[in-house]
Design a protein around this motif. Sequence first.
Motif, PDB file in Angstrom:
ATOM      1  N   TYR A  62      -9.025   4.770   2.022  1.00  0.00           N
ATOM      2  CA  TYR A  62      -8.157   5.689   1.291  1.00  0.00           C
ATOM      3  C   TYR A  62      -7.544   6.706   2.260  1.00  0.00           C
ATOM      4  O   TYR A  62      -7.970   6.841   3.414  1.00  0.00           O
TER       5      TYR A  62
ATOM      6  N   THR B 239       2.851   1.794  -3.216  1.00  0.00           N
ATOM      7  CA  THR B 239       1.969   2.215  -4.308  1.00  0.00           C
ATOM      8  C   THR B 239       1.634   3.696  -4.202  1.00  0.00           C
ATOM      9  O   THR B 239       1.615   4.424  -5.202  1.00  0.00           O
ATOM     10  N   TRP B 240       1.367   4.146  -2.980  1.00  0.00           N
ATOM     11  CA  TRP B 240       1.032   5.551  -2.772  1.00  0.00           C
ATOM     12  C   TRP B 240       2.227   6.474  -2.985  1.00  0.00           C
ATOM     13  O   TRP B 240       2.090   7.572  -3.504  1.00  0.00           O
ATOM     14  N   PHE B 241       3.401   6.020  -2.536  1.00  0.00           N
ATOM     15  CA  PHE B 241       4.593   6.880  -2.558  1.00  0.00           C
ATOM     16  C   PHE B 241       5.729   6.178  -3.305  1.00  0.00           C
ATOM     17  O   PHE B 241       6.711   5.730  -2.703  1.00  0.00           O
TER      18      PHE B 241
ATOM     19  N   ARG C 250      -2.519  12.528   1.171  1.00  0.00           N
ATOM     20  CA  ARG C 250      -1.293  11.875   0.712  1.00  0.00           C
ATOM     21  C   ARG C 250      -0.231  12.886   0.299  1.00  0.00           C
ATOM     22  O   ARG C 250       0.962  12.667   0.525  1.00  0.00           O
TER      23      ARG C 250
ATOM     24  N   GLU D 143       3.437  13.003   1.842  1.00  0.00           N
ATOM     25  CA  GLU D 143       4.633  12.888   0.997  1.00  0.00           C
ATOM     26  C   GLU D 143       5.621  14.009   1.284  1.00  0.00           C
ATOM     27  O   GLU D 143       6.834  13.788   1.324  1.00  0.00           O
TER      28      GLU D 143
ATOM     29  N   LEU E  82       0.825  -1.198   0.000  1.00  0.00           N
ATOM     30  CA  LEU E  82       0.000   0.000   0.000  1.00  0.00           C
ATOM     31  C   LEU E  82       0.864   1.256   0.000  1.00  0.00           C
ATOM     32  O   LEU E  82       0.666   2.177  -0.815  1.00  0.00           O
ATOM     33  N   ILE E  83       1.847   1.293   0.884  1.00  0.00           N
ATOM     34  CA  ILE E  83       2.685   2.480   1.022  1.00  0.00           C
ATOM     35  C   ILE E  83       3.537   2.709  -0.230  1.00  0.00           C
ATOM     36  O   ILE E  83       3.685   3.851  -0.707  1.00  0.00           O
TER      37      ILE E  83
END
Length: 418
Positions: free
Chosen positions: A194, A56-58, A198, A202, A53-54
């Motif tokens: 969600y 993918t997000w960052f 984000r 970041e 998850l992490i």
Amino acid sequence: MADELRATLEVEAPVTAPTDRELTVEVGWVLAGAFDEVDRRALALARTRLAELITTWFPGFAWRFPVVWRRELRPGSPVEPIELLEAATDERDHGRWDFVLVVTAAALKSHYKPFALGAPSSALDAAVISTQRLDPIVEDEQAEEDERIETIARRVTALAVHLLGHLNDLPHQDDPADFMYDLKTAADLDRMRYLQDRERMEEALREVAAERLEETATYRRPGLARRRGARLGFGLRVLWREWRNIWEAVRDVEPWLFPLRFSRLTTAAFSALVFLLMTAEVWELGMSQPPLRVAALALLTLAATSLYLLQRQHLLRRHRWETRFSEQRTVAGIAATVSVVLGMATTFLLIFLAVLLIGKLLFSFRLISGWAALEPTWRHYLTFAGFVATLGLVAGALGASFEQEVYFRHVLLIDEET
């Protein structure tokens, strides 16, 4: 069987390629104590899902999720969160991680709520998770093993994201589907899908991933950390460089609530206030003091009582084995110091206002002139209030020194009980 389960836990989670050292973020996992087979498998699954998850997000960061299993940490239930967090920070410093998540099967002791599922500490860059209330068997004794593993894994993943958000200064959200929702029960974790902030996270992660001060050539020299002058210089540079993070940690502590959270401090301070207000000699002595002398005495007392509490509660304690600089430990120490000073300053201000109000309402000019042999003015009342508040602060510090150390550290270092 035990070796096989340990291998399952310690398998490397997916990570991005370490293309840029400055963008590497390490989130260590510390497993504290014993876990049954269901918990082990659920934690291995949760760690993998969090990594996926992490990353993918960052994707712009090189992520690492190392794990350490501390079997000897077998806390009783309930366990003080701060005790596990401080044990986990030793692992964080040893591994040079950016964050650490410590997981226990024991219940967490809660001081403000009926129960706690986790507790973040932005000052320590650490958070603790308890799996006890995350198991669906608590709600349904007939839950199958696969269902338990899936539910615990899902909830641990959501709770880990929530706590990491706190460590990166994300605020709570009103949407129950957001990972930063201010959850009340374990079931709230099932609805999280969600992360709205984000971009903000970041930005915070870029600061975290930057080279820490102790990693620069200046502070990598062997034996330098043992020199007192070098440590002072390091601390000043950390204060200059990390003042925003320090203030965020102080803000999360809410030191202005010290009089409400530390009953012994408040009781001792106001007990002294009642006694001092009823003594004619104190009125005469206090009102006869020059205002500048009272102000200087108040500042000196604030510094002395703050230092006394920091020493008495072992908040400035150094480990003998600590031979390296640590920006994270220094930030925590400075944040704790500032919090104590602000907390004691709040106590002083509260006593000052109480004395001023009571003095004006209950003690007339005629009564005071008979006690103090002078014609009282507002300046005299203000001077007297400052004088009594100074004495009350000393009494409050003595009372606060009897607060349980673990509770004092809980208030100073833990942001909230999740």
